[in-house]
Design a protein around this motif. Structure first.
Motif, PDB file in Angstrom:
ATOM      1  N   ARG A 208      14.359  21.636   6.929  1.00 58.54           N
ATOM      2  CA  ARG A 208      13.506  20.454   6.973  1.00 58.54           C
ATOM      3  C   ARG A 208      12.544  20.543   8.146  1.00 58.54           C
ATOM      4  O   ARG A 208      12.819  21.210   9.149  1.00 58.54           O
ATOM      5  CB  ARG A 208      14.331  19.169   7.053  1.00 58.54           C
ATOM      6  CG  ARG A 208      15.142  19.024   8.319  1.00 58.54           C
ATOM      7  CD  ARG A 208      16.045  17.794   8.224  1.00 58.54           C
ATOM      8  NE  ARG A 208      16.834  17.596   9.425  1.00 58.54           N
ATOM      9  CZ  ARG A 208      17.783  16.674   9.563  1.00 58.54           C
ATOM     10  NH1 ARG A 208      18.059  15.858   8.536  1.00 58.54           N
ATOM     11  NH2 ARG A 208      18.439  16.559  10.701  1.00 58.54           N
ATOM     12  N   GLN A 209      11.428  19.867   7.996  1.00 60.46           N
ATOM     13  CA  GLN A 209      10.436  19.840   9.057  1.00 60.46           C
ATOM     14  C   GLN A 209       9.901  18.424   9.179  1.00 60.46           C
ATOM     15  O   GLN A 209       9.293  17.896   8.242  1.00 60.46           O
ATOM     16  CB  GLN A 209       9.297  20.820   8.780  1.00 60.46           C
ATOM     17  CG  GLN A 209       8.333  20.945   9.938  1.00 60.46           C
ATOM     18  CD  GLN A 209       7.408  22.144   9.796  1.00 60.46           C
ATOM     19  OE1 GLN A 209       7.212  22.684   8.712  1.00 60.46           O
ATOM     20  NE2 GLN A 209       6.834  22.580  10.906  1.00 60.46           N
ATOM     21  N   ALA A 210      10.145  17.831  10.337  1.00 71.07           N
ATOM     22  CA  ALA A 210       9.649  16.496  10.636  1.00 71.07           C
ATOM     23  C   ALA A 210       8.270  16.616  11.278  1.00 71.07           C
ATOM     24  O   ALA A 210       7.932  17.662  11.841  1.00 71.07           O
ATOM     25  CB  ALA A 210      10.614  15.781  11.570  1.00 71.07           C
TER      26      ALA A 210
ATOM     27  N   GLN B 276       9.223  15.475   0.133  1.00 67.73           N
ATOM     28  CA  GLN B 276       9.249  14.536   1.250  1.00 67.73           C
ATOM     29  C   GLN B 276      10.422  13.574   1.125  1.00 67.73           C
ATOM     30  O   GLN B 276      10.642  12.983   0.059  1.00 67.73           O
ATOM     31  CB  GLN B 276       7.940  13.733   1.288  1.00 67.73           C
ATOM     32  CG  GLN B 276       7.900  12.654   2.347  1.00 67.73           C
ATOM     33  CD  GLN B 276       7.803  13.220   3.754  1.00 67.73           C
ATOM     34  OE1 GLN B 276       7.004  14.110   4.024  1.00 67.73           O
ATOM     35  NE2 GLN B 276       8.614  12.696   4.676  1.00 67.73           N
TER      36      GLN B 276
ATOM     37  N   ARG C  52      10.352  23.626  11.945  1.00 64.71           N
ATOM     38  CA  ARG C  52      11.270  23.636  10.817  1.00 64.71           C
ATOM     39  C   ARG C  52      12.670  23.952  11.313  1.00 64.71           C
ATOM     40  O   ARG C  52      12.846  24.861  12.142  1.00 64.71           O
ATOM     41  CB  ARG C  52      10.826  24.657   9.783  1.00 64.71           C
ATOM     42  CG  ARG C  52      11.576  24.608   8.485  1.00 64.71           C
ATOM     43  CD  ARG C  52      10.956  25.548   7.466  1.00 64.71           C
ATOM     44  NE  ARG C  52       9.578  25.182   7.163  1.00 64.71           N
ATOM     45  CZ  ARG C  52       8.859  25.762   6.209  1.00 64.71           C
ATOM     46  NH1 ARG C  52       9.391  26.719   5.475  1.00 64.71           N
ATOM     47  NH2 ARG C  52       7.618  25.393   5.986  1.00 64.71           N
TER      48      ARG C  52
ATOM     49  N   ALA D   9      11.762  13.846   6.858  1.00 66.42           N
ATOM     50  CA  ALA D   9      11.158  15.171   6.984  1.00 66.42           C
ATOM     51  C   ALA D   9      10.743  15.661   5.608  1.00 66.42           C
ATOM     52  O   ALA D   9      11.097  15.060   4.587  1.00 66.42           O
ATOM     53  CB  ALA D   9      12.143  16.160   7.600  1.00 66.42           C
TER      54      ALA D   9
ATOM     55  N   TYR E  70      11.645  18.453   3.125  1.00 71.58           N
ATOM     56  CA  TYR E  70      12.804  19.308   2.910  1.00 71.58           C
ATOM     57  C   TYR E  70      12.410  20.479   2.008  1.00 71.58           C
ATOM     58  O   TYR E  70      11.791  20.281   0.954  1.00 71.58           O
ATOM     59  CB  TYR E  70      13.943  18.515   2.280  1.00 71.58           C
ATOM     60  CG  TYR E  70      14.665  17.638   3.273  1.00 71.58           C
ATOM     61  CD1 TYR E  70      14.051  16.514   3.814  1.00 71.58           C
ATOM     62  CD2 TYR E  70      15.954  17.958   3.706  1.00 71.58           C
ATOM     63  CE1 TYR E  70      14.695  15.726   4.750  1.00 71.58           C
ATOM     64  CE2 TYR E  70      16.610  17.176   4.640  1.00 71.58           C
ATOM     65  CZ  TYR E  70      15.975  16.056   5.156  1.00 71.58           C
ATOM     66  OH  TYR E  70      16.626  15.277   6.082  1.00 71.58           O
TER      67      TYR E  70
END
Length: 120
Positions: free
Chosen positions: A38-40, A115, A45, A94, A96
């Motif tokens: 995941r990357q917020a 998202q 990531r 985040a 995903y």
């Protein structure tokens, strides 16, 4: 080549649940692991968890922040890996991504991301 498509993201209130799906197509027989990342916004990531399988069995592993709340499972007949997310928190918000590899320690393919937004 392998193609990965994620789905199931959306908006949920804190404490709620979502289930993400990652459907693989193409040379799926070559895969031995699928991971979720995941990357917020504004962050790098990060690894969420993965599932690995051999003829002996299947193993899963998770990052500490999601242990006990997230569960990864696989339906080999559907070439699909799921990420069940329970007790969601705002910090789980985040994009995903699922990722797959043909060897246990290598990621070869990435999906486009889905998202997940958790409101407080």
């Amino acid at each position: 080549q392998v193609q990965l498509v994620e789905s199931g993201g959306g908006l949920v209130q804190a404490g709620g649940s979502l289930r993400l799906s990652c459907v693989a197509s193409g040379r799926t027989w070559s895969l031995v692991t699928v991971g979720w990342y995941r990357q917020a916004p504004g962050k790098e990531r990060e690894f969420v968890g993965h599932i690995k399988w051999t003829r002996i069995g299947t193993t899963t592993d998770y990052t500490n922040s999601v242990k006990g709340r997230f569960t990864i499972s696989r339906d080999s007949a559907k070439n699909t890996v799921y990420l069940q997310m329970d007790s969601l928190r705002p910090e789980d918000t985040a994009v995903y991504y699922c990722a797959a590899g043909s060897t246990p320690l290598q990621i070869d393919y990435w999906g486009q991301g889905t998202q997940v937004t958790v409101s407080s």
